[in-house]
Motif scaffolding. Structure first.
Motif, PDB file in Angstrom:
ATOM      1  N   ASP A   1     -11.725 -14.602  -0.032  1.00 37.84           N
ATOM      2  CA  ASP A   1     -10.607 -13.907   0.606  1.00 37.84           C
ATOM      3  C   ASP A   1     -10.521 -14.208   2.091  1.00 37.84           C
ATOM      4  O   ASP A   1      -9.431 -14.146   2.684  1.00 37.84           O
ATOM      5  CB  ASP A   1     -10.778 -12.381   0.453  1.00 37.84           C
ATOM      6  CG  ASP A   1     -10.810 -11.953  -1.001  1.00 37.84           C
ATOM      7  OD1 ASP A   1      -9.990 -12.462  -1.783  1.00 37.84           O
ATOM      8  OD2 ASP A   1     -11.662 -11.108  -1.355  1.00 37.84           O
TER       9      ASP A   1
ATOM     10  N   ALA B   1     -16.848  -5.868   6.183  1.00 34.89           N
ATOM     11  CA  ALA B   1     -17.115  -5.974   4.741  1.00 34.89           C
ATOM     12  C   ALA B   1     -17.578  -4.648   4.175  1.00 34.89           C
ATOM     13  O   ALA B   1     -17.182  -4.256   3.072  1.00 34.89           O
ATOM     14  CB  ALA B   1     -18.167  -7.051   4.485  1.00 34.89           C
ATOM     15  N   ARG B   2     -18.415  -3.943   4.906  1.00 36.73           N
ATOM     16  CA  ARG B   2     -18.881  -2.623   4.461  1.00 36.73           C
ATOM     17  C   ARG B   2     -17.701  -1.678   4.282  1.00 36.73           C
ATOM     18  O   ARG B   2     -17.612  -0.962   3.282  1.00 36.73           O
ATOM     19  CB  ARG B   2     -19.861  -2.045   5.480  1.00 36.73           C
ATOM     20  CG  ARG B   2     -20.474  -0.711   5.063  1.00 36.73           C
ATOM     21  CD  ARG B   2     -21.399  -0.173   6.125  1.00 36.73           C
ATOM     22  NE  ARG B   2     -20.676   0.161   7.350  1.00 36.73           N
ATOM     23  CZ  ARG B   2     -21.269   0.537   8.479  1.00 36.73           C
ATOM     24  NH1 ARG B   2     -22.591   0.590   8.550  1.00 36.73           N
ATOM     25  NH2 ARG B   2     -20.547   0.830   9.540  1.00 36.73           N
TER      26      ARG B   2
ATOM     27  N   LYS C   1     -12.711  -8.808   0.475  1.00 37.01           N
ATOM     28  CA  LYS C   1     -14.040  -8.399   0.043  1.00 37.01           C
ATOM     29  C   LYS C   1     -14.998  -9.583  -0.119  1.00 37.01           C
ATOM     30  O   LYS C   1     -16.204  -9.433   0.027  1.00 37.01           O
ATOM     31  CB  LYS C   1     -13.950  -7.648  -1.285  1.00 37.01           C
ATOM     32  CG  LYS C   1     -13.168  -6.344  -1.188  1.00 37.01           C
ATOM     33  CD  LYS C   1     -13.159  -5.619  -2.527  1.00 37.01           C
ATOM     34  CE  LYS C   1     -12.411  -4.297  -2.420  1.00 37.01           C
ATOM     35  NZ  LYS C   1     -12.416  -3.536  -3.698  1.00 37.01           N
ATOM     36  N   ARG C   2     -14.448 -10.744  -0.459  1.00 35.82           N
ATOM     37  CA  ARG C   2     -15.276 -11.942  -0.684  1.00 35.82           C
ATOM     38  C   ARG C   2     -15.163 -12.809   0.557  1.00 35.82           C
ATOM     39  O   ARG C   2     -14.208 -13.546   0.747  1.00 35.82           O
ATOM     40  CB  ARG C   2     -14.794 -12.663  -1.932  1.00 35.82           C
ATOM     41  CG  ARG C   2     -14.999 -11.845  -3.218  1.00 35.82           C
ATOM     42  CD  ARG C   2     -14.070 -12.265  -4.324  1.00 35.82           C
ATOM     43  NE  ARG C   2     -12.664 -12.020  -3.975  1.00 35.82           N
ATOM     44  CZ  ARG C   2     -11.646 -12.185  -4.790  1.00 35.82           C
ATOM     45  NH1 ARG C   2     -11.855 -12.631  -6.017  1.00 35.82           N
ATOM     46  NH2 ARG C   2     -10.416 -11.923  -4.410  1.00 35.82           N
TER      47      ARG C   2
ATOM     48  N   ASN D   1     -14.612  -2.529   3.735  1.00 40.37           N
ATOM     49  CA  ASN D   1     -13.736  -3.029   2.663  1.00 40.37           C
ATOM     50  C   ASN D   1     -14.371  -2.952   1.283  1.00 40.37           C
ATOM     51  O   ASN D   1     -13.708  -3.204   0.279  1.00 40.37           O
ATOM     52  CB  ASN D   1     -13.354  -4.493   2.936  1.00 40.37           C
ATOM     53  CG  ASN D   1     -12.441  -4.654   4.130  1.00 40.37           C
ATOM     54  OD1 ASN D   1     -12.006  -3.676   4.734  1.00 40.37           O
ATOM     55  ND2 ASN D   1     -12.151  -5.903   4.492  1.00 40.37           N
ATOM     56  N   GLY D   2     -15.666  -2.644   1.235  1.00 40.15           N
ATOM     57  CA  GLY D   2     -16.370  -2.657  -0.034  1.00 40.15           C
ATOM     58  C   GLY D   2     -16.715  -4.053  -0.488  1.00 40.15           C
ATOM     59  O   GLY D   2     -16.758  -4.339  -1.694  1.00 40.15           O
ATOM     60  N   GLY D   3     -16.969  -4.950   0.483  1.00 39.49           N
ATOM     61  CA  GLY D   3     -17.233  -6.348   0.167  1.00 39.49           C
ATOM     62  C   GLY D   3     -18.582  -6.832   0.663  1.00 39.49           C
ATOM     63  O   GLY D   3     -19.478  -6.037   0.971  1.00 39.49           O
ATOM     64  N   CYS D   4     -18.722  -8.160   0.740  1.00 45.15           N
ATOM     65  CA  CYS D   4     -19.984  -8.779   1.150  1.00 45.15           C
ATOM     66  C   CYS D   4     -19.699 -10.106   1.838  1.00 45.15           C
ATOM     67  O   CYS D   4     -18.747 -10.808   1.487  1.00 45.15           O
ATOM     68  CB  CYS D   4     -20.874  -9.006  -0.071  1.00 45.15           C
ATOM     69  SG  CYS D   4     -22.491  -9.734   0.308  1.00 45.15           S
TER      70      CYS D   4
ATOM     71  N   LYS E   1     -10.502  -6.193   8.368  1.00 45.51           N
ATOM     72  CA  LYS E   1     -10.225  -4.832   7.908  1.00 45.51           C
ATOM     73  C   LYS E   1      -8.764  -4.683   7.500  1.00 45.51           C
ATOM     74  O   LYS E   1      -8.448  -4.050   6.486  1.00 45.51           O
ATOM     75  CB  LYS E   1     -10.577  -3.832   8.997  1.00 45.51           C
ATOM     76  CG  LYS E   1     -12.063  -3.638   9.217  1.00 45.51           C
ATOM     77  CD  LYS E   1     -12.311  -2.698  10.380  1.00 45.51           C
ATOM     78  CE  LYS E   1     -13.799  -2.477  10.611  1.00 45.51           C
ATOM     79  NZ  LYS E   1     -14.046  -1.633  11.799  1.00 45.51           N
TER      80      LYS E   1
END
Length: 208
Positions: free
Chosen positions: A133, A81-82, A61-62, A84-87, A56
């Motif tokens: 990342d 990830a959620r 994001k990656r 951060n807007g990632g996966c 966080k």
């Protein structure tokens, strides 16, 4: 972590994790190898919380997880990830463990933030596109360096790599020292051992 649904899923594993840890202490190295595929081999609450907060704070994001097991650390990473807007892309070679992980991630309500890959990690990494990342290494210890070699060139500037089991179980210590020396020899990486959980090596790629 304060979300009740996620906390409930993670908390179910605590007793099993403690029992596994105690069992690993008394088994011989040969006995450990025989039972490893039956175990969760999860990072534990303290390390999971550390990973969650670190991710966080970094904002990655990656996210790549090498060694899903039944999804314990995946949940910690996916929740970050959620935010951060990632996966999270997570790799596992044992189909039965991946099936359990899928169910646990669904119960935690995080299935939209996880991409599951089944197969040999080294081979999967050869075909997975970068960049990354944040990477968590937590699989068979003799595969740490081969896996690292396959994602190293795909690390984004400022990327973080966390390798678990640096100090425990003790019979992995020699091979883990070899991993530490390997990553610390890279001129564009900073790396340090942190005494948390079962010991982690925290590595960061420099930003140029």
């Amino acid at each position: 972590m304060k979300e009740l649904r996620i906390v409930n899923v993670l908390s179910e594993f605590d007793a099993r994790l403690e029992a596994e840890h105690n069992q690993l202490k008394i088994l011989t190295p040969e006995e450990r190898v025989k039972h490893l595929d039956e175990m969760m081999l999860a990072v534990g609450w303290q390390t999971g919380q550390f990973l969650n907060m670190l991710l966080k704070a970094q904002g990655g994001k990656r996210i790549l997880e090498i060694g899903t097991s039944i999804g314990y650390s995946t949940i910690w990473l996916a929740q970050a990830a959620r935010e951060n807007g990632g996966c999270v892309t997570t790799l596992e070679c044992v189909a039965s463990k991946q099936t359990q992980a899928l169910e646990n991630i669904r119960r935690a309500g995080l299935e939209d933030f996880v991409n599951f890959q089944l197969g040999d990690a080294v081979k999967l990494l050869e075909n997975l596109p970068g960049t990354w990342d944040f990477v968590l290494l937590d699989l068979w210890k003799d595969l740490y360096i081969p896996c690292f070699d396959r994602f190293y060139e795909k690390l984004a500037p400022g990327a973080i790599v966390v390798a678990d089991n640096i100090t425990f179980p003790p019979d992995f210590r020699t091979i883990m020292k070899a991993y530490q020396e390997y990553v610390r020899a890279k001129s564009d990486l900073d790396s340090i051992e942190i005494d948390i959980g079962q010991g982690i090596e925290l590595t960061r790629k420099e930003v140029y």
